[in-house]
Design a protein around this motif. Structure first.
Motif, PDB file in Angstrom:
ATOM      1  N   LYS A  60      -7.651  -0.184 -11.484  1.00 20.58           N
ATOM      2  CA  LYS A  60      -8.053   1.233 -11.219  1.00 20.58           C
ATOM      3  C   LYS A  60      -8.824   1.829 -12.335  1.00 20.58           C
ATOM      4  O   LYS A  60      -8.194   1.697 -13.515  1.00 20.58           O
ATOM      5  CB  LYS A  60      -6.638   1.917 -10.790  1.00 20.58           C
ATOM      6  CG  LYS A  60      -7.141   3.356 -10.373  1.00 20.58           C
ATOM      7  CD  LYS A  60      -6.059   4.166  -9.897  1.00 20.58           C
ATOM      8  CE  LYS A  60      -6.258   5.429  -9.331  1.00 20.58           C
ATOM      9  NZ  LYS A  60      -5.307   6.404  -9.261  1.00 20.58           N
ATOM     10  N   ILE A  67      -7.141   0.192   0.769  1.00 19.16           N
ATOM     11  CA  ILE A  67      -8.597  -0.296   0.481  1.00 19.16           C
ATOM     12  C   ILE A  67      -8.725  -0.999  -0.763  1.00 19.16           C
ATOM     13  O   ILE A  67      -9.186  -1.896  -0.632  1.00 19.16           O
ATOM     14  CB  ILE A  67      -9.657   0.788   0.448  1.00 19.16           C
ATOM     15  CG1 ILE A  67      -9.945   1.448   1.934  1.00 19.16           C
ATOM     16  CG2 ILE A  67     -11.090   0.552  -0.131  1.00 19.16           C
ATOM     17  CD1 ILE A  67     -10.711   2.761   1.986  1.00 19.16           C
ATOM     18  N   ALA A  68      -7.951  -0.498  -1.520  1.00 18.66           N
ATOM     19  CA  ALA A  68      -7.893  -1.076  -2.917  1.00 18.66           C
ATOM     20  C   ALA A  68      -7.250  -2.688  -2.741  1.00 18.66           C
ATOM     21  O   ALA A  68      -7.921  -3.932  -3.320  1.00 18.66           O
ATOM     22  CB  ALA A  68      -6.987  -0.564  -3.974  1.00 18.66           C
ATOM     23  N   CYS A  69      -6.314  -2.837  -1.926  1.00 18.23           N
ATOM     24  CA  CYS A  69      -5.794  -4.322  -1.763  1.00 18.23           C
ATOM     25  C   CYS A  69      -6.805  -5.123  -0.900  1.00 18.23           C
ATOM     26  O   CYS A  69      -7.047  -6.070  -1.316  1.00 18.23           O
ATOM     27  CB  CYS A  69      -4.599  -4.018  -0.508  1.00 18.23           C
ATOM     28  SG  CYS A  69      -2.979  -3.226  -1.662  1.00 18.23           S
ATOM     29  N   LYS A  70      -7.479  -4.360   0.080  1.00 18.39           N
ATOM     30  CA  LYS A  70      -8.467  -5.285   0.795  1.00 18.39           C
ATOM     31  C   LYS A  70      -9.657  -5.690   0.097  1.00 18.39           C
ATOM     32  O   LYS A  70     -10.479  -6.835   0.168  1.00 18.39           O
ATOM     33  CB  LYS A  70      -9.132  -4.437   1.758  1.00 18.39           C
ATOM     34  CG  LYS A  70      -8.154  -4.185   3.045  1.00 18.39           C
ATOM     35  CD  LYS A  70      -8.606  -3.212   4.318  1.00 18.39           C
ATOM     36  CE  LYS A  70      -7.596  -2.924   5.204  1.00 18.39           C
ATOM     37  NZ  LYS A  70      -8.223  -1.967   6.257  1.00 18.39           N
ATOM     38  N   LYS A  71      -9.958  -4.992  -1.131  1.00 17.78           N
ATOM     39  CA  LYS A  71     -11.048  -5.325  -2.137  1.00 17.78           C
ATOM     40  C   LYS A  71     -10.423  -6.370  -3.099  1.00 17.78           C
ATOM     41  O   LYS A  71     -11.349  -6.703  -3.869  1.00 17.78           O
ATOM     42  CB  LYS A  71     -11.560  -4.152  -2.795  1.00 17.78           C
ATOM     43  CG  LYS A  71     -12.366  -2.929  -2.138  1.00 17.78           C
ATOM     44  CD  LYS A  71     -12.868  -1.894  -3.019  1.00 17.78           C
ATOM     45  CE  LYS A  71     -13.763  -1.212  -2.065  1.00 17.78           C
ATOM     46  NZ  LYS A  71     -14.360  -0.046  -3.133  1.00 17.78           N
ATOM     47  N   GLY A  72      -9.257  -6.597  -3.249  1.00 17.74           N
ATOM     48  CA  GLY A  72      -8.777  -7.640  -4.100  1.00 17.74           C
ATOM     49  C   GLY A  72      -8.348  -6.988  -5.382  1.00 17.74           C
ATOM     50  O   GLY A  72      -8.244  -7.677  -6.366  1.00 17.74           O
ATOM     51  N   GLN A  73      -8.433  -5.840  -5.558  1.00 20.52           N
ATOM     52  CA  GLN A  73      -7.980  -5.219  -6.695  1.00 20.52           C
ATOM     53  C   GLN A  73      -6.380  -5.008  -7.136  1.00 20.52           C
ATOM     54  O   GLN A  73      -5.926  -4.668  -8.052  1.00 20.52           O
ATOM     55  CB  GLN A  73      -8.304  -3.838  -6.759  1.00 20.52           C
ATOM     56  CG  GLN A  73     -10.020  -3.589  -6.647  1.00 20.52           C
ATOM     57  CD  GLN A  73     -10.267  -2.367  -6.535  1.00 20.52           C
ATOM     58  OE1 GLN A  73      -9.786  -1.253  -6.030  1.00 20.52           O
ATOM     59  NE2 GLN A  73     -11.698  -2.030  -6.874  1.00 20.52           N
ATOM     60  N   GLN A 117      -6.684   4.997   0.579  1.00 19.49           N
ATOM     61  CA  GLN A 117      -7.248   4.522  -0.613  1.00 19.49           C
ATOM     62  C   GLN A 117      -6.414   3.355  -1.299  1.00 19.49           C
ATOM     63  O   GLN A 117      -6.972   2.299  -1.749  1.00 19.49           O
ATOM     64  CB  GLN A 117      -7.002   5.433  -1.763  1.00 19.49           C
ATOM     65  CG  GLN A 117      -7.822   6.716  -1.672  1.00 19.49           C
ATOM     66  CD  GLN A 117      -8.010   7.591  -2.397  1.00 19.49           C
ATOM     67  OE1 GLN A 117      -6.948   7.750  -3.534  1.00 19.49           O
ATOM     68  NE2 GLN A 117      -8.894   8.685  -2.774  1.00 19.49           N
ATOM     69  N   ASP A 120       0.790  -1.251   0.035  1.00 16.15           N
ATOM     70  CA  ASP A 120       0.012  -0.013  -0.006  1.00 16.15           C
ATOM     71  C   ASP A 120       0.990   1.407   0.011  1.00 16.15           C
ATOM     72  O   ASP A 120       0.653   2.225  -0.689  1.00 16.15           O
ATOM     73  CB  ASP A 120      -0.848  -0.085   1.141  1.00 16.15           C
ATOM     74  CG  ASP A 120      -0.193  -0.214   2.638  1.00 16.15           C
ATOM     75  OD1 ASP A 120       0.629  -0.332   2.519  1.00 16.15           O
ATOM     76  OD2 ASP A 120      -0.961   0.355   3.502  1.00 16.15           O
ATOM     77  N   HIS A 157      -2.341   5.919  -6.191  1.00 10.99           N
ATOM     78  CA  HIS A 157      -3.376   6.409  -5.289  1.00 10.99           C
ATOM     79  C   HIS A 157      -2.834   7.397  -4.599  1.00 10.99           C
ATOM     80  O   HIS A 157      -1.779   7.798  -4.321  1.00 10.99           O
ATOM     81  CB  HIS A 157      -3.538   5.206  -4.211  1.00 10.99           C
ATOM     82  CG  HIS A 157      -4.334   4.009  -4.737  1.00 10.99           C
ATOM     83  ND1 HIS A 157      -5.516   4.069  -5.186  1.00 10.99           N
ATOM     84  CD2 HIS A 157      -3.646   2.711  -5.024  1.00 10.99           C
ATOM     85  CE1 HIS A 157      -5.809   2.728  -5.803  1.00 10.99           C
ATOM     86  NE2 HIS A 157      -4.708   1.962  -5.827  1.00 10.99           N
ATOM     87  N   LYS A 183      -2.620  -8.902   0.846  1.00  6.39           N
ATOM     88  CA  LYS A 183      -3.037  -7.629   1.614  1.00  6.39           C
ATOM     89  C   LYS A 183      -2.151  -6.558   1.683  1.00  6.39           C
ATOM     90  O   LYS A 183      -1.261  -6.345   1.134  1.00  6.39           O
ATOM     91  CB  LYS A 183      -3.075  -8.673   3.188  1.00  6.39           C
ATOM     92  CG  LYS A 183      -4.028  -9.500   3.206  1.00  6.39           C
ATOM     93  CD  LYS A 183      -3.784 -10.388   4.730  1.00  6.39           C
ATOM     94  CE  LYS A 183      -4.484 -11.374   5.123  1.00  6.39           C
ATOM     95  NZ  LYS A 183      -4.179 -11.976   6.487  1.00  6.39           N
TER      96      LYS A 183
END
Length: 123
Positions: A51, A21-27, A18, A4, A13, A36
């Motif tokens: 993105k 959050i992108a990592c947590k969403k699996g993006q 942000q 991150d 980002h 993670k």
């Protein structure tokens, strides 16, 4: 360096939150594995980042000490994103115009108000 923080440092980002959050969403994937936000990044890793409906592919060349200026970002990463990803984004922009052109279809709230005012003035 954490993934991150790396994405924040190379300006993918605006904030670390942000990126997290992108990592947590699996993006975010590192070497095709969903990670993670705390996953460490090493030189030579391939990062895949989704993105704005574009799948970016980044190769890590070096680890920056802190956030960089936009001109220095290319020293620390190599962009492997195929041009077809950006062309698909352009096609999406044109397809949105196809479905509803301005002034056609169902009236908007503003249109309904102006119609109502027009009818009330006639009576």
């Amino acid at each position: 360096m954490r993934i991150d923080k790396y994405l924040w440092c190379v300006r993918y980002h605006k904030t670390r939150n942000q990126a997290s959050i992108a990592c947590k969403k699996g993006q975010v994937k590192v070497n095709d594995i969903v990670v993670k936000p705390s996953r460490d990044v090493f030189i030579g890793d391939i990062i895949t980042l989704r993105k704005n409906q574009i799948n970016y592919r980044i190769k890590v060349n070096d680890i920056p000490a802190n956030r960089l200026g936009a001109k220095l970002v290319d020293i620390y990463r190599t962009d492997l994103t195929p041009k077809s990803e950006f062309e698909a984004q352009d096609l999406l922009k044109y397809s949105k115009e196809y479905y509803r052109k301005k002034g056609t279809g169902r009236p908007t709230k503003k249109d309904r108000r102006s119609i109502k005012n027009y009818i009330d003035e006639e009576e």
